[in-house]
Write an enzyme that holds these catalytic residues in place. Structure first.
Site, short mmCIF file in Angstrom:
data_model
loop_
_atom_site.label_atom_id
_atom_site.label_comp_id
_atom_site.label_asym_id
_atom_site.label_seq_id
_atom_site.Cartn_x
_atom_site.Cartn_y
_atom_site.Cartn_z
N GLU A 65 4.36 -0.64 1.73
CA GLU A 65 4.63 -0.72 0.02
C GLU A 65 5.11 -2.18 -0.28
OE1 GLU A 65 8.89 1.08 -1.31
OE2 GLU A 65 7.37 2.56 -0.42
N GLU A 81 0.69 -1.17 -0.07
CA GLU A 81 -0.20 -0.09 -0.03
C GLU A 81 0.74 1.28 -0.11
OE1 GLU A 81 0.79 1.52 2.67
OE2 GLU A 81 1.85 -0.31 3.45
#
Length: 346
Positions: A311, A168
Site C-alpha cells: 500500500e 497497491e
C-alpha cells in the site's frame, strides 16, 4: 507513451558530484545520501533538485485466483481496505500525512461497486478472472489499466508533486506478482513464493502449485510484457506500470514500494528500459521474490526494516531519506562560503 521518456542527465549528475565534494564534510562521508543526491540531479536535470511535495497513489483491484485458496484473507478485504484508506486509518494514510503528501486511492478493478466517496473511480473491470482457468484479462483491458495508471500519475504531476510514491491494494496480488516474476526471471517457484498476507507452509506449497498450473496453461510470452500482464497479472499491477512510465516521462523520481510494485517496475522496464533510471527501491521486503526482482533491476534498497505491508507504506517511510539528500544539496554550506578550511592536498 514510451517514446517520450528522456535519458537521465549524466552531465548534471557529474556537476553535482563535484559540488558535493565542496560541501563542509569529508569527501564521501554522507555515503549513499550522496549517491541519491546525484541520482536526483540526473533524474530532474536540476543541480538543486526539489522532491516536495510528494504524491502517493494507491491502486486497488481484485484477483480471481483468490478462488484457489491462496490468501489468508477473503476477497472482500480489498474493498474494506479501500474504505479504510479514504477514512484515513491505514498505515499509508499515517505516513502520507507525516511527509505532507498529496494522496489518492484509485479503483482500477475492485470486484464490487464501492458505495462511498473519496475514491477515483477508474474501474476497468470487476477484478481479474481466475488465471488458472482463463486469462486474467484481455490485452485491451491490460492496456486500458496501464493507461489509467499513466493518466492518474500525470494528473498528480500537474498538481505539482515532485516525487511519485506508488502502492497497491488487492487480495491475491502476491500470487499474480510471483507468477509474473517467474516468467521474467526464469527462477523456480520455490525461490519466489512467500507468505504474502501471512499464509502457512502448506498454503505456500499450494500457492506454488496454483502458479505452476497457471503458467503451464496460460503460456505467457516472456518477450511480451502486455501478454504476461494480461494472462497472469493484475489490474493494479498494470496501473502501477503505467504510472511509472508517466513519472519517467516527466522526469519525476519514482519511489518503488515492495514486492508487487517492484514486479510492476520490471514490467515497466520491459516496456521501456530507460524507465528504471528514474526509480528508487524504497525498501527490501521479506517476500522472498523481492530480492530477485531487485537484482533484476540492478538497484539497492534504501531501507531494510522487515516490511511487507504494501500500500506504498515502505515508499512513504523511505521518502525522508530522499528529501534529506535533496536538502543536503540545497542547504549545506561549501568550505568557501562557510569560511572553513578544506582538506590539504598532499
Amino acid at each position: 507513451m514510451t517514446g517520450q521518456i528522456p535519458a537521465i542527465d549524466k552531465e548534471t549528475g557529474r556537476k553535482v558530484k563535484e559540488y558535493i565534494d565542496t560541501l563542509t564534510k569529508p569527501v564521501g562521508s554522507l555515503g549513499r545520501l550522496e549517491e541519491i543526491a546525484i541520482k536526483l540531479a540526473e533524474i530532474t536535470s536540476d543541480e538543486f533538485p526539489v522532491v516536495t511535495p510528494p504524491g502517493v497513489i494507491v491502486f486497488a483491484a481484485d484477483h480471481g485466483v483468490v478462488e484457489e485458496g491462496i490468501s489468508a484473507y477473503p476477497q472482500e478485504v480489498t474493498a474494506q481496505m479501500v474504505h479504510n484508506f479514504v477514512g484515513g486509518g491505514a498505515a499509508i494514510n499515517v505516513f502520507s500525512r507525516q511527509i505532507g503528501a498529496l494522496f489518492e486511492v484509485v479503483d482500477v478493478g475492485v470486484a464490487q461497486d464501492l458505495q462511498f466517496d473519496g475514491v477515483e473511480m477508474c474501474k476497468v473491470r470487476y477484478g481479474t478472472a481466475n488465471f488458472c482457468r482463463q486469462d486474467a484479462m484481455s490485452r485491451e483491458e491490460t492496456e486500458k489499466a496501464i493507461q489509467v495508471g499513466y493518466e492518474r500519475a500525470e494528473n498528480m504531476i500537474k498538481k505539482g508533486i515532485r516525487c511519485l510514491i506508488l502502492g497497491e491494494m488487492g487480495i491475491g496480488n502476491t500470487t499474480a506478482s510471483s507468477a509474473i516474476l517467474a516468467v521474467l526471471s526464469g527462477k523456480s517457484l520455490d525461490a519466489l513464493v512467500g507468505p504474502g498476507t501471512g499464509i502457512g507452509s502448506k498454503t505456500i506449497a499450494h500457492k506454488q502449485m496454483v502458479i505452476q498450473r497457471a503458467l503451464e496453461t496460460r503460456k505467457p510470452d516472456q518477450n511480451d510484457p502486455i501478454d504476461i500482464l494480461s494472462k497472469i497479472g493484475g489490474l493494479e499491477i498494470a496501473a502501477i506500470t503505467g504510472a511509472m512510465l508517466a513519472g519517467a516521462k516527466h522526469r519525476i523520481p519514482v519511489l518503488v514500494d515492495g514486492f508487487i510494485c517492484t514486479v510492476s517496475a520490471l514490467a515497466a522496464k520491459e516496456i521501456c528500459s530507460t524507465t528504471i533510471d528514474y526509480m528508487f527501491i524504497s525498501h527490501r521486503s521479506t517476500e522472498p521474490g523481492h530480492e530477485i526482482a531487485i537484482r533484476m533491476l540492478g538497484k539497492e534498497p534504501i531501507l531494510d526494516l522487515g516490511l511487507r505491508l504494501g500500500e506504498a507504506s515502505g515508499g512513504a517511510v523511505a521518502f525522508p531519506i530522499i528529501q534529506s539528500a535533496s536538502l543536503m544539496l540545497r542547504e549545506m554550506a561549501t568550505f568557501t562560503s562557510a569560511g572553513v578550511s578544506g582538506i590539504e592536498k598532499m
